[in-house]
Design a protein around this motif. Structure first.
Motif, PDB file in Angstrom:
ATOM      1  N   ASP A 200       0.823  -1.198   0.000  1.00  0.00           N
ATOM      2  CA  ASP A 200       0.000   0.000   0.000  1.00  0.00           C
ATOM      3  C   ASP A 200       0.866   1.262   0.000  1.00  0.00           C
ATOM      4  N   ARG A 201       0.477   2.210  -0.826  1.00  0.00           N
ATOM      5  CA  ARG A 201       1.308   3.394  -0.994  1.00  0.00           C
ATOM      6  C   ARG A 201       1.382   4.265   0.263  1.00  0.00           C
ATOM      7  N   GLU A 202       0.252   4.396   0.958  1.00  0.00           N
ATOM      8  CA  GLU A 202       0.246   5.220   2.174  1.00  0.00           C
ATOM      9  C   GLU A 202       1.261   4.682   3.188  1.00  0.00           C
ATOM     10  N   MET A 203       1.285   3.362   3.307  1.00  0.00           N
ATOM     11  CA  MET A 203       2.222   2.763   4.267  1.00  0.00           C
ATOM     12  C   MET A 203       3.660   2.916   3.797  1.00  0.00           C
ATOM     13  N   TYR A 204       3.836   2.735   2.512  1.00  0.00           N
ATOM     14  CA  TYR A 204       5.169   2.911   1.921  1.00  0.00           C
ATOM     15  C   TYR A 204       5.731   4.284   2.288  1.00  0.00           C
ATOM     16  N   LEU A 205       4.886   5.297   2.145  1.00  0.00           N
ATOM     17  CA  LEU A 205       5.357   6.666   2.365  1.00  0.00           C
ATOM     18  C   LEU A 205       5.766   6.920   3.812  1.00  0.00           C
ATOM     19  N   LYS A 206       5.343   6.043   4.707  1.00  0.00           N
ATOM     20  CA  LYS A 206       5.718   6.228   6.120  1.00  0.00           C
ATOM     21  C   LYS A 206       7.028   5.536   6.458  1.00  0.00           C
ATOM     22  N   ARG A 207       7.644   4.904   5.464  1.00  0.00           N
ATOM     23  CA  ARG A 207       8.885   4.179   5.769  1.00  0.00           C
ATOM     24  C   ARG A 207      10.043   4.716   4.951  1.00  0.00           C
TER      25      ARG A 207
END
Ligand code: ADP
Ligand code: MG
Length: 696
Positions: A200-207
């Motif tokens: 998921d992109r939203e989660m990706y952006l948090k890492r």
């Protein structure tokens, strides 16, 4: 909506379009160039460019670019408009033969490993007419090779084309020995099966680790991973299905034969297999496939991870490189034939591959070497770093019978005489698959399973082509000069070769520790576990001599590639190490301190509050957190110190990374992952493995 046949190749200036749009004369001349590598003259190039431009503009293109594969590993393009001034402030859409054949990108910032002195920083790109031009995002892309003005290759395509040429030359010599005067060209075919993860992109952006390095550098094992193997070939989720449908369409438009899509073993891991095609085209297509996967995923709110090992503890991703040899008369030279004559020829090519893999293990291993792939090779889902060939029981028994001049059960207890006997039919049963072999014969092709998922397939195929060309050269030399009966000479050659190279054949479990010991201690096979180890192989005189002899690389090119690949390794790991230190200091430690502080407050509150007593587990947790915080802090400092101490030339740095930095990284990860398991979920600063793996 168009049908698939209408869609397929609709954005490609392919043979059909050429035939329709070029005069018979120009078409024939271009076909000759494509088939026989004849030089294209400028008048033909002009006519082709005109037709291409008109076709591209009709299909919405406004720009063109020479599309090439510099040594960075990704593709490069510099867009130029077709637009050109015309009288009365009008514009024309124009494209010249000169611009088609050759381009001059200002390429001074592409890696050259010292091949281009700065005073001649320009490189030039030259059209590879065997790979069709196509339209991508309103741009006509012309597949090209990229060289320096001195003619040295600065890309991955040039040596691939050279290796195909070498293979063609040597394979034709063999076919002529078998009396075949008909075949004009032999080419390697490749079908690379591409594995990838979708998250998921939203989660990706948090890492930050995913953003900067493409893989997770931290993450405790979730309660559920891939143990149940319930994802493999499982039903595809709607969001992923929608992604796959759009991906297929995009690829089909570009004439890429995307065929099978399925889930892989790890959660959120998938695979896309194309239908095989000529090696250089397969390589171009694979580059496009990777690019388009990433783009389409974004449109669906996901990120496509192509890294070889995005998650520790779950399977990594590779690219199974299916490789075979075929003639322009449509014969697969690795397919067992129907007649004794075809069988003998098949066995000769088969044994040539055995010899090639045995003698050039080091080159094959270095052809797939990268920092990312080091995490995968030898881990328990990927092929080991030791290279061996799987032939299956039947074929192994045939070779054994030939070697020992003993009867083969399948041929009525007679001795097998090549050229006289029909080989038993081989079972192409897919259940007989050995998934642990790095180089497996699968009926009519070899599957090289060590290629990394994010890598260009060029390097691996250059090495396979080169090694097989060399084996065929030696065979041809010997058979051409041998006196007496051809069949007898052939038989003896195959017998000797089997005997000499049988150590490379292994049909058992490649993950087994006992095999690694047997391979290295008894069979003397190489176990090159890391990129720095593998890369040394290219400097060995016998390897240099072979690559130079076949005109695949010059010595200077080899040296420059060695430097670039090692530099890339050093930079990659350095970025990872810096990212780890940054995340530990600015995200993990503050989160743990906050959590500890809140617990301490509640203990304090409990002390005052009558009659609630301080809770033992609060105190225990605080103590645990305190010692982990110290451990993380120390491990971070140690890692940072390690990076700072990096010194010396690129070779020294690479080995320092292998011996020191990687250990410091895993020490830091160990304590952070432990901390994750005792930290309240609401305090943990970024999505966990569970979130990422099951978040789509
Ligand atoms: P298998 O199940 O026997 O491995 P598939 O038909 O599923 O074969 O093919 C797997 C991959 O191998 C596909 O990408 C396919 O295009 C490729 N492939 C099949 N035949 C050949 C061949 N002769 N040469 C190169 N690649 C091939
Ligand atoms: Mg396969």
């Amino acid at each position: 909506m168009s049908t698939v046949p209408e869609l397929f190749g609709s954005m490609v200036f392919d043979d059909k379009v050429m035939r329709a749009r070029l005069s018979a004369e120009v078409y024939e001349s271009l076909r000759d160039t494509i088939r026989k590598g004849k030089k294209l003259d400028l008048s033909v190039a002009n006519a082709v460019a005109d037709a291409m431009c008109a076709w591209a503009v009709e299909n919405g293109a406004t720009h063109f670019t020479h599309w090439f594969q510099p040594l960075t590993g990704i593709t490069a393009e510099k867009h130029d408009g077709f637009i050109s001034p015309a009288p009365d402030s009008h514009v024309l859409m124009k494209f010249s033969g000169k611009a088609l054949i050759q381009g001059e990108p200002d390429a001074s910032s592409f890696p050259s490993g010292g091949l281009r002195a700065t005073f001649e920083a320009r490189g030039y790109t030259a059209w590879d007419p065997t790979s069709y031009a196509f339209i991508k995002e309103k741009t006509l892309c012309i597949p090209t090779a990229f060289c320096s003005y001195g003619g040295e290759a600065l890309d991955k395509k040039t040596p691939l084309l050279r290796s195909m040429e070498a293979l063609n030359t040597q394979a034709l010599r063999i076919l002529r020995l078998f009396g075949n005067a008909e075949v004009q060209r032999v080419v390697p075919n490749v079908g690379p099966e591409q594995e990838y993860f979708l998250i998921d992109r939203e989660m990706y952006l948090k890492r930050k680790d995913l953003i900067y390095t493409g893989r997770t550098l931290f993450g405790a094992k979730p309660p559920k991973g891939q143990e149940l193997e319930d994802h493999y070939f499982g039903a595809i989720k709607p969001r992923v299905k929608a992604f796959m449908e759009e991906l297929d369409e995009e690829l089909w438009k570009l004439g890429i034969y995307a065929k099978t899509e399925h889930n892989e073993v790890a959660p959120c891991q998938h695979e896309l297999a194309p239908i095989f095609t000529v090696a250089n085209v397969a390589s171009d297509h694979n580059q496009l496939m990777m690019e388009i996967m990433k783009k389409v995923a974004l449109r669906h709110g996901m990120v496509c991870l192509l890294h070889e090992k995005p998650f520790a503890g779950v399977n990594g991703s590779g690219k199974h490189n299916n490789w075979s040899l075929s003639t322009d008369t449509g014969v697969n030279l690795l397919s067992p034939g129907e007649t004794p004559y075809e069988n003998a020829q098949f066995l000769l090519f088969l044994v040539a591959v055995l010899k090639a893999v045995d003698e050039y293990q080091g080159l094959l291993r270095l052809g797939v070497a990268s920092a990312g792939n080091d995490h995968r090779l030898g881990a328990n889902e990927a092929p080991p770093a030791v290279i061996s060939v799987f032939l299956g029981d039947e074929l192994s028994a045939v070779l054994r019978a030939i070697e020992t001049e003993s009867p083969y059960a399948g041929t009525e207890k007679r001795r097998l005489r090549l050229g006289a006997d029909v080989l038993p039919r081989f079972n192409r049963d897919t259940t007989d698959r050995n998934r642990t072999s790095p180089f497996a014969f699968t009926g009519n092709k070899f599957e090289f399973r060590m290629v990394g998922s994010s890598d260009s397939i060029s390097c691996a195929n250059i090495m396979i082509n080169a090694a097989v060309a060399e084996a065929l050269r030696q065979f041809a030399d010997r058979l051409e000069s041998a006196e007496g009966d051809f069949d007898a000479n052939l038989h003896e050659l195959i017998r000797e070769s089997v005997s000499k190279h049988k150590r490379i054949v292994f049909n058992g479990n490649g993950y087994d520790e006992a095999w690694i010991r047997e391979a290295t201690e008894q069979r003397g096979l190489k176990n090159l576990r890391t990129t720095p180890d593998a890369l040394q192989m290219v400097l060995h005189p016998e390897n240099v001599e072979m690559l130079v002899r076949h005109g695949i690389f010059s010595e200077a090119e080899i040296r420059s590639r060695y430097e670039i690949t090692l530099e890339n390794y050093v930079r990659t790991v350095r970025i990872e190490a810096l990212t780890m230190a940054d995340m530990a200091r600015r995200e993990i430690l503050p989160a743990l301190m906050r959590y500890r502080g809140d617990l301490a407050l509640s203990v304090g509150a409990a002390k005052q509050a009558v009659p609630v007593l301080p809770c033992r587990s609060d105190v225990k947790r605080i103590t645990q957190l305190s010692s982990l915080i110290d451990a993380i802090d120390e491990a971070t400092d140690a890692l940072a110190g390690c990076i700072e101490a990096m010194d010396g030339d690129v070779t020294a740095q690479a080995f320092y990374i292998r011996d020191r930095v990687l250990d410091a990284m895993s020490a830091l990860r160990g304590v952070c992952d432990e901390a994750e398991t005792i930290t309240a979920a609401s305090y943990w600063p970024f999505p966990t493995y569970g979130d990422l793996l099951f978040g789509v």
